[in-house]
Design an enzyme around this catalytic site. Structure first.
Site, PDB file in Angstrom:
ATOM      1  N   LYS A  29      -9.838 -11.581  -6.552  1.00  0.00           N
ATOM      2  CA  LYS A  29      -8.786 -12.236  -7.324  1.00  0.00           C
ATOM      3  C   LYS A  29      -9.257 -13.570  -7.897  1.00  0.00           C
ATOM      4  O   LYS A  29      -8.671 -14.081  -8.858  1.00  0.00           O
ATOM      5  CB  LYS A  29      -7.552 -12.467  -6.461  1.00  0.00           C
ATOM      6  CG  LYS A  29      -6.846 -11.198  -5.995  1.00  0.00           C
ATOM      7  CD  LYS A  29      -6.039 -10.560  -7.093  1.00  0.00           C
ATOM      8  CE  LYS A  29      -5.171  -9.420  -6.566  1.00  0.00           C
ATOM      9  NZ  LYS A  29      -4.324  -8.824  -7.600  1.00  0.00           N
ATOM     10  N   ASP A  74       1.162 -11.199  -3.217  1.00  0.00           N
ATOM     11  CA  ASP A  74       1.051 -10.669  -1.856  1.00  0.00           C
ATOM     12  C   ASP A  74       0.059 -11.494  -1.052  1.00  0.00           C
ATOM     13  O   ASP A  74      -0.129 -11.252   0.133  1.00  0.00           O
ATOM     14  CB  ASP A  74       0.571  -9.213  -1.895  1.00  0.00           C
ATOM     15  CG  ASP A  74       1.715  -8.246  -2.198  1.00  0.00           C
ATOM     16  OD1 ASP A  74       2.766  -8.367  -1.565  1.00  0.00           O
ATOM     17  OD2 ASP A  74       1.538  -7.382  -3.074  1.00  0.00           O
TER      18      ASP A  74
END
Length: 401
Positions: free
Chosen positions: A76, A121
């Site tokens: 990410k 998340d």
């Protein structure tokens, strides 16, 4: 469950998709990321796991280890900072900002009043918080009920303001959008929805860095016959698929997307022929893949290219985590988190069922690529699931080397 996608094609990469994500833009993003000190300068390694390949009955298994991408511990770190920089450049077009100067914090005083908000998340929010801290803008992260306190603290450590909501990931996405509307903040999400595609596209384009490194390490020929990719909302898969499809055209590998049984939004979308919600509870130990809604933008890339969609249960993911952690005489031990191992778990499921393996074209001559997308981003949970600490696994890795 395994589903053969009837809409998958072997045509050259469409120009309409190239206008949205391309190798050229991926290389630009990669160059910009060289200026962000949070990232490893040399990229991430691609390992051969010959013993694992022999155990499974395929010709080769190679795995790209994203756990060492940055202190953030996941892939990410490639998406959020690129999307943030592109957003700032669009928002402040006359200021002469550059990616290098932004990542160095040289315009922090001018950006102090600029705010970005996102649901997460865990890993996307952590990467966005770190990027916002680097450039000097404000960051608000919305967490849903299933995100652990351990992950919350890791995000807050980068200076982000945390907002908690009830419900699942999709509830947090809606709340982030509402906050942005109320306060004039900018949503910087890795999932798209109606009227919101440009920024998620920037996030996905950042993941092209990973694909570029793969090609450099393995060569542009069809070095892989099969590529297994994690599901989630579809962003990572779209970022990798688009690059390899454009590069290899009709000779692209077989793409298999794997997701949790309880968060099967991509499989449901493939069955319906259009974006659909998950059919389950959207609760899984694979926290980064516990997404209930398909990203419509990602789906535009996945529907015509992914050959198979499949689901697995949490126990299979845990077994894959343990196998990678253990290593073997010829396989380096790897620190792979819960969402990192979906590809390996899916491959193991197929190879244990000869009929399914044959359907996907897997056999002794197959050369399989896996992406280990994260390390122990929640160390306490990792220890609980694997039965040993991340430090123990890393010590074994060092001894293996």
């Amino acid at each position: 469950m395994l589903f053969a996608n009837p809409n998958a094609t072997r045509q050259p990469y469409p120009r309409a998709l190239q206008a949205l994500m391309s190798i050229r833009q991926a290389h630009e993003s990669r160059q910009w990321l060289t200026h962000w000190p949070q990232l490893r300068a040399t990229g991430t390694p691609l390992y051969d796991l010959p013993d694992l390949a022999a155990e499974l009955g395929v010709g080769q298994v190679r795995i790209k280890d994203e756990s060492v991408r940055s202190p953030l511990g996941s892939f990410k770190a490639l998406g959020a900072p690129i999307a943030l920089v592109r957003l700032i450049l669009r928002t402040f077009p006359g200021h002469g900002f550059t990616a290098a100067d932004l990542f160095a914090g040289r315009h922090a005083s001018q950006l102090a009043g600029f705010s970005v908000v996102s649901a997460t998340d865990g890993n996307h929010g952590r990467a966005l918080a770190a990027a916002a801290q680097s450039v000097g803008c404000r960051c608000i992260i919305v967490l849903h009920a299933h995100v652990s306190v351990e992950r919350e603290l890791a995000i807050a450590a980068y200076g982000a303001q945390i907002v908690r909501v009830e419900g699942n990931y999709d509830a947090s996405v809606a709340h982030a959008a509402a906050l942005a509307q109320a306060h004039g903040w900018q949503v910087l999400s890795d999932t798209s929805y109606e009227g919101y595609e440009q920024i998620p596209g920037d996030v996905m384009q950042g993941y092209g860095t990973l694909a570029a490194e793969l090609v450099e390490a393995a060569g542009p020929d069809p070095a892989f016959t099969h590529v297994f990719l994690q599901g989630g909302v579809g962003g990572l898969a779209a970022g990798i698929v688009s690059y390899l499809w454009e590069l290899m055209g009709t000779q692209r590998p077989t793409f298999v997307v794997v997701e949790p049984e309880e968060a099967d939004c991509l499989l449901q979308s493939a069955m319906a022929g259009q974006p659909r919600a998950a059919s389950g509870s959207v609760d899984s130990v694979m926290a980064g893949l516990a997404c209930g809604e398909t990203s419509p933008l990602a789906w535009r890339f996945l529907q015509p290219s992914v050959d198979f969609f499949m689901t697995l249960d949490d126990s299979e993911a845990i077994a894959a985590m343990r196998r990678l952690a253990q290593g073997s005489a010829r396989d380096i031990p790897l620190l792979a988190g819960e969402s990192a191992v979906a590809g390996l778990a899916g491959l193991a499921r197929l190879m244990a069922a000869p009929a399914l393996a044959a359907q996907v074209g897997l056999g002794r001559d197959s050369r399989v690529l896996l992406i280990s997308t994260e390390g122990a981003t929640a160390p306490g949970l990792y220890t609980e699931l694997v039965g040993e600490t991340p430090a123990s696994v890393m010590a074994r890795q060092q001894a293996w080397r």
